[in-house]
Design a protein around this motif. Structure first.
Motif, PDB file in Angstrom:
ATOM      1  N   ILE A 158      35.086  39.993  13.774  1.00  0.00           N
ATOM      2  CA  ILE A 158      34.456  38.781  14.118  1.00  0.00           C
ATOM      3  C   ILE A 158      35.110  37.758  13.794  1.00  0.00           C
ATOM      4  CG2 ILE A 158      32.934  38.441  12.386  1.00  0.00           C
ATOM      5  CD1 ILE A 158      30.462  37.896  14.390  1.00  0.00           C
ATOM      6  N   SER A 159      36.088  37.768  12.874  1.00  0.00           N
ATOM      7  CA  SER A 159      36.816  36.557  12.182  1.00  0.00           C
ATOM      8  C   SER A 159      38.077  36.581  12.839  1.00  0.00           C
ATOM      9  CB  SER A 159      36.877  37.094  10.852  1.00  0.00           C
ATOM     10  OG  SER A 159      37.752  35.934  10.174  1.00  0.00           O
ATOM     11  N   ASP A 160      38.541  35.510  13.502  1.00  0.00           N
ATOM     12  CA  ASP A 160      39.958  35.171  13.797  1.00  0.00           C
ATOM     13  C   ASP A 160      40.812  35.286  12.938  1.00  0.00           C
ATOM     14  OD1 ASP A 160      39.486  32.268  15.448  1.00  0.00           O
ATOM     15  OD2 ASP A 160      38.872  32.916  13.513  1.00  0.00           O
ATOM     16  N   ARG A 170      32.267  37.755  18.514  1.00  0.00           N
ATOM     17  CA  ARG A 170      31.850  36.591  18.441  1.00  0.00           C
ATOM     18  C   ARG A 170      30.527  36.270  19.090  1.00  0.00           C
ATOM     19  NH1 ARG A 170      36.342  32.119  18.013  1.00  0.00           N
ATOM     20  NH2 ARG A 170      34.367  30.747  17.371  1.00  0.00           N
ATOM     21  N   ARG A 173      26.959  35.968  17.463  1.00  0.00           N
ATOM     22  CA  ARG A 173      26.371  34.829  16.802  1.00  0.00           C
ATOM     23  C   ARG A 173      24.949  34.444  17.839  1.00  0.00           C
ATOM     24  NH1 ARG A 173      30.833  30.349  16.494  1.00  0.00           N
ATOM     25  NH2 ARG A 173      30.918  30.876  18.392  1.00  0.00           N
ATOM     26  N   ASP A 199      34.226  33.650   6.587  1.00  0.00           N
ATOM     27  CA  ASP A 199      34.128  33.425   7.962  1.00  0.00           C
ATOM     28  C   ASP A 199      32.952  34.357   8.541  1.00  0.00           C
ATOM     29  OD1 ASP A 199      34.795  32.167  10.107  1.00  0.00           O
ATOM     30  OD2 ASP A 199      36.183  33.666  10.840  1.00  0.00           O
ATOM     31  N   GLU A 202      29.716  33.252   7.666  1.00  0.00           N
ATOM     32  CA  GLU A 202      29.264  31.982   8.452  1.00  0.00           C
ATOM     33  C   GLU A 202      28.786  32.514  10.036  1.00  0.00           C
ATOM     34  OE1 GLU A 202      31.707  28.223  10.102  1.00  0.00           O
ATOM     35  OE2 GLU A 202      32.072  28.888   8.076  1.00  0.00           O
ATOM     36  N   GLN A 203      29.796  33.363  10.445  1.00  0.00           N
ATOM     37  CA  GLN A 203      29.701  33.549  12.006  1.00  0.00           C
ATOM     38  C   GLN A 203      28.491  34.390  12.173  1.00  0.00           C
ATOM     39  OE1 GLN A 203      31.694  33.271  14.414  1.00  0.00           O
ATOM     40  NE2 GLN A 203      33.621  32.384  13.410  1.00  0.00           N
ATOM     41  N   ARG A 205      25.992  34.186  10.415  1.00  0.00           N
ATOM     42  CA  ARG A 205      24.696  33.460   9.874  1.00  0.00           C
ATOM     43  C   ARG A 205      24.088  34.399   8.587  1.00  0.00           C
ATOM     44  NH1 ARG A 205      24.863  32.063  15.126  1.00  0.00           N
ATOM     45  NH2 ARG A 205      24.860  29.574  15.366  1.00  0.00           N
ATOM     46  N   ASP A 414      32.131  29.913  23.401  1.00  0.00           N
ATOM     47  CA  ASP A 414      32.025  28.496  22.934  1.00  0.00           C
ATOM     48  C   ASP A 414      30.956  27.721  23.695  1.00  0.00           C
ATOM     49  OD1 ASP A 414      33.591  29.002  20.761  1.00  0.00           O
ATOM     50  OD2 ASP A 414      35.249  27.818  21.744  1.00  0.00           O
TER      51      ASP A 414
END
Length: 695
Positions: A158-160, A170, A173, A199, A202-203, A205, A414
């Motif tokens: 999930i983390s780039d 992603r 999220r 990350d 955070e992604q 939550r 996004d």
């Protein structure tokens, strides 16, 4: 521990024994995670080494939650191999598991009905399914509303910042915001440093709810790490052929490219070893057979690219050898983690190559595009004012299919575009390019490449080095690697092995497959080419001396192009003559035509004509064009390429096909269009021949 908690733990232990055998007991961190999920309905991130038992946590938690009347567990899992292993493991624990992924489309309706009927305890889905319009709009809402537990497996994806970033991950999220209150969430991975952990939390939550983060020691006491430096590709192949029989059991040999995997597997089979290639180009059925053969110890090794990575579970895997270094210590650790899970000793050997940096540079060129290019994609969708498929977008933006799909996925996550049936549409929502983040990621990738070079050179503990790259607080000298013990693999190679490797690597000739269809949407670029290339106008199957990604001729050819040579060296020319001698064409060429008249191509064409006693007819005129996706490249070539009247007259007089000579074939569109023009001028066929191909 109160009576309720005590009863819950006893039940968890019972479930674990059903899963892992009568002697199994829960690790403390396993119990801590299960208690967080089941008793507190909380959120947890578990970072533990491969084989530690992360899947036991979610299968046991699932069983306990189902007993309490909760809905099914949804596991987002990245690879089909992982799904197959997990379905089998779940069954041992009495947990009914099913999957929805690209390989079982015919079963989707049945699986969805079984979930609705309460007959499924665990549903495994690939991240790509989360934004499939049908699944997202018809299945996911009900699944989200009734889920008892959400599991994000291999959460570093999930983390780039992670080594295996996947934009589809992603989308989780959004999924998390739609979960009902109190649905527990578990994220698991074996390869996350501090930056990736931050990350991921955070992604997903996880940080918002003070999620439990459990990080254990990542060292595995069975692994014996070593680096063996050899002078060239033939020495690496010879070393493997000389030493492969000394490795215990069966294992994996990783390469950096598909071409290298196929070539190495072929060489080892010639040397008497039962091995199979396993790459992204391997058919799904063949992949399954190869996995089963390795699990059943029917082969000594799979020679694999990173396509065989996460999710392959063989506890008694005896060794992992890398022919070429991955571009980060973290991805290297992830791959070697396949070994030694259920044996006392597993050997891990890295055979670095001089070409590794070139391959890393190529992969780096596929990173997320700069802002103007991304804006062009968004602008094309907004300007269309309607749904466009990926194929329809290709002529509008100069990106390859793979990179275009990546951009669309990121824009979708996004909120700037939305995937619907038939393609993509712009949402009209404001969007900003996070250039600072992408710049930091590029810097991090460079730092990781430098670190893997340092790993090769270090005289300290190799395992400690890797664990520090993963920010493992338990990192310490292992006492087992070649640097800790002073015990090193013999780097000598047999003369017989070197001779065989030399013969294999210098064996010239690869096919150049002809294009059969023009790119979609050429009319939008003002070019009247569409559909299937007309009969008699396509190039025939061609030949090249070698692939630039080969570990044999590839090394020689990369050096040749890097030197900007104006003439073909004698050793390369000798290889080309061997290719021509073994071609086996149905009709011998009647003349030679070059693609353009650059020095290297002109020299190549004239020498081929002289050796073959063929007339050198001239050159297809072509102005160099910028690289791009298929549609844009063909459009540029259409404007930049022509066959002169003189050349047309010469080829029309021939009784046989033309040998079309070029220095290299990349996309294949240059020789395709040249063949189209030459056959249009009367050529009786076109046989492409190049020094190198990147296919």
């Amino acid at each position: 521990m109160n009576s309720t908690t005590s009863a819950l733990r006893l039940s968890a232990e019972d479930r674990l024994r059903a899963l892992a055998g009568p002697d199994a007991t829960l690790r403390e961190d396993q119990w801590t995670a299960i208690e967080e999920l089941v008793a507190r309905r909380g959120r947890a991130l578990v970072v533990q080494r491969t084989g530690w038992g992360k899947s036991a946590v979610y299968f046991v938690a699932t069983a306990l939650l189902r007993e309490l009347g909760e809905g099914p567990t949804v596991i987002v899992s990245p690879l089909l191999a992982l799904m197959r292993n997990q379905v089998e493991a779940a069954a041992r624990a009495g947990v009914r598991a099913r999957t929805i992924n690209s390989s079982n489309v015919g079963e989707w309706t049945e699986v969805q009905d079984a979930v609705a009927a309460g007959e499924v305890d665990v549903l495994l889905v690939s991240p790509e399914r989360l934004n499939n319009p049908d699944f997202r709009d018809t299945v996911l809402p009900e699944l989200t509303a009734t889920a008892g537990l959400l599991v994000v497996d291999e959460a570093h994806c999930i983390s780039d910042w992670g080594h295996d970033f996947r934009p589809d991950y992603r989308r989780l999220r959004t999924l998390l915001t739609e979960l009902p209150e109190g649905v527990p969430v578990l994220a698991t991975t074996a390869t996350a440093n501090d930056r990736v952990v931050r990350d991921v939390t955070e992604q997903l939550r996880l940080a918002d709810g003070d999620a439990l983060v459990l990080r254990g020691a990542l060292d595995r006491e069975s692994l014996r790490l070593a680096v063996v430096r050899l002078p060239d590709a033939r020495a690496r192949l010879a070393w493997l052929a000389d030493r492969l029989g000394e490795f215990t059991g069966s294992g994996i040999i990783y390469t950096l490219t598909v071409a290298a995997a196929e070539e190495l597997a072929s060489f080892l089979r010639e040397r008497g070893f039962e091995v199979a290639a396993y790459t992204g180009r391997t058919d799904t059925t063949e992949r399954q057979r190869a996995e089963d053969d390795l699990l059943g110890n029917k082969v000594k090794a799979l020679v694999a690219t990173s396509a065989l990575g996460m999710g392959f579970d063989k506890p008694d895997l005896g060794f992992v050898v890398h022919v070429g270094a991955p571009q980060s210590p973290i991805s290297y650790y992830q791959q070697i983690g396949r070994a030694g899970r259920g044996v006392r000793r597993a050997d891990v050997v890295l055979l670095p190559g001089a070409e590794d940096r070139d391959i890393w540079s190529y992969f780096a060129s596929l990173a997320f595009p700069p802002e103007p290019v991304v804006r062009e994609v968004l602008g094309a969708l907004e300007g269309a004012g309607r749904v466009l498929s990926t194929q329809a977008l290709e002529p509008m933006v100069d990106l390859s299919r793979g990179r275009l799909e990546m951009v669309l996925k990121v824009l979708d996550v996004d909120g700037a575009v939305h995937r619907v049936k038939g393609g993509w549409e712009a949402t009209g929502e404001p969007w900003s390019y996070d250039g600072e983040r992408y710049g930091r990621i590029a810097e991090a990738r460079t730092a990781e490449q430098n670190a893997i070079i340092e790993y090769q050179r270090t005289d300290g503990c190799r395992m400690e080095f890797l664990l520090r790259q993963l920010d493992d607080p338990h990192a310490a000298p292992c006492g087992r690697c070649d640097n800790c013990t002073g015990e090193r693999w013999d780097a000598s190679v047999s003369e017989e092995g070197v001779t065989a490797a030399q013969e294999r690597l210098r064996r010239p000739g690869v096919e150049v497959a002809p294009k059969k269809m023009w790119p979609t949407g050429m009319a939008a670029l003002g070019v009247s080419l569409s559909g299937k290339i007309a009969a008699g106008r396509a190039a025939e199957t061609g030949r090249a001396l070698g692939r630039l990604t080969d570990i044999g001729w590839g090394n020689r050819l990369r050096a040749l192009f890097a030197e900007h040579a104006a003439a073909v060296p004698d050793d390369v020319m000798q290889g080309c003559v061997q290719v021509l001698a073994g071609w086996g064409w149905s009709q011998r060429p009647a003349g030679v035509v070059t693609v353009g008249s650059a020095d290297l191509v002109a020299d190549f064409g004239s020498r081929i004509a002289e050796i073959g006693r063929l007339p050198l007819l001239g050159a297809v005129d072509v102005v160099p064009v910028a690289p791009g996706n298929s549609a844009h490249r063909v459009a540029r070539l259409w404007e930049a390429m022509r066959v002169s009247d003189e050349l047309a007259a010469r080829v029309a007089e021939l009784d046989g096909p033309v040998l079309l000579v070029d220095s290299r074939v990349d996309s294949g569109w240059t020789v395709t269009l040249a063949a189209y023009l030459l056959t249009g001028a009367g050529a009786k066929g076109v046989l492409p021949f190049a020094l190198a191909t990147t296919a």
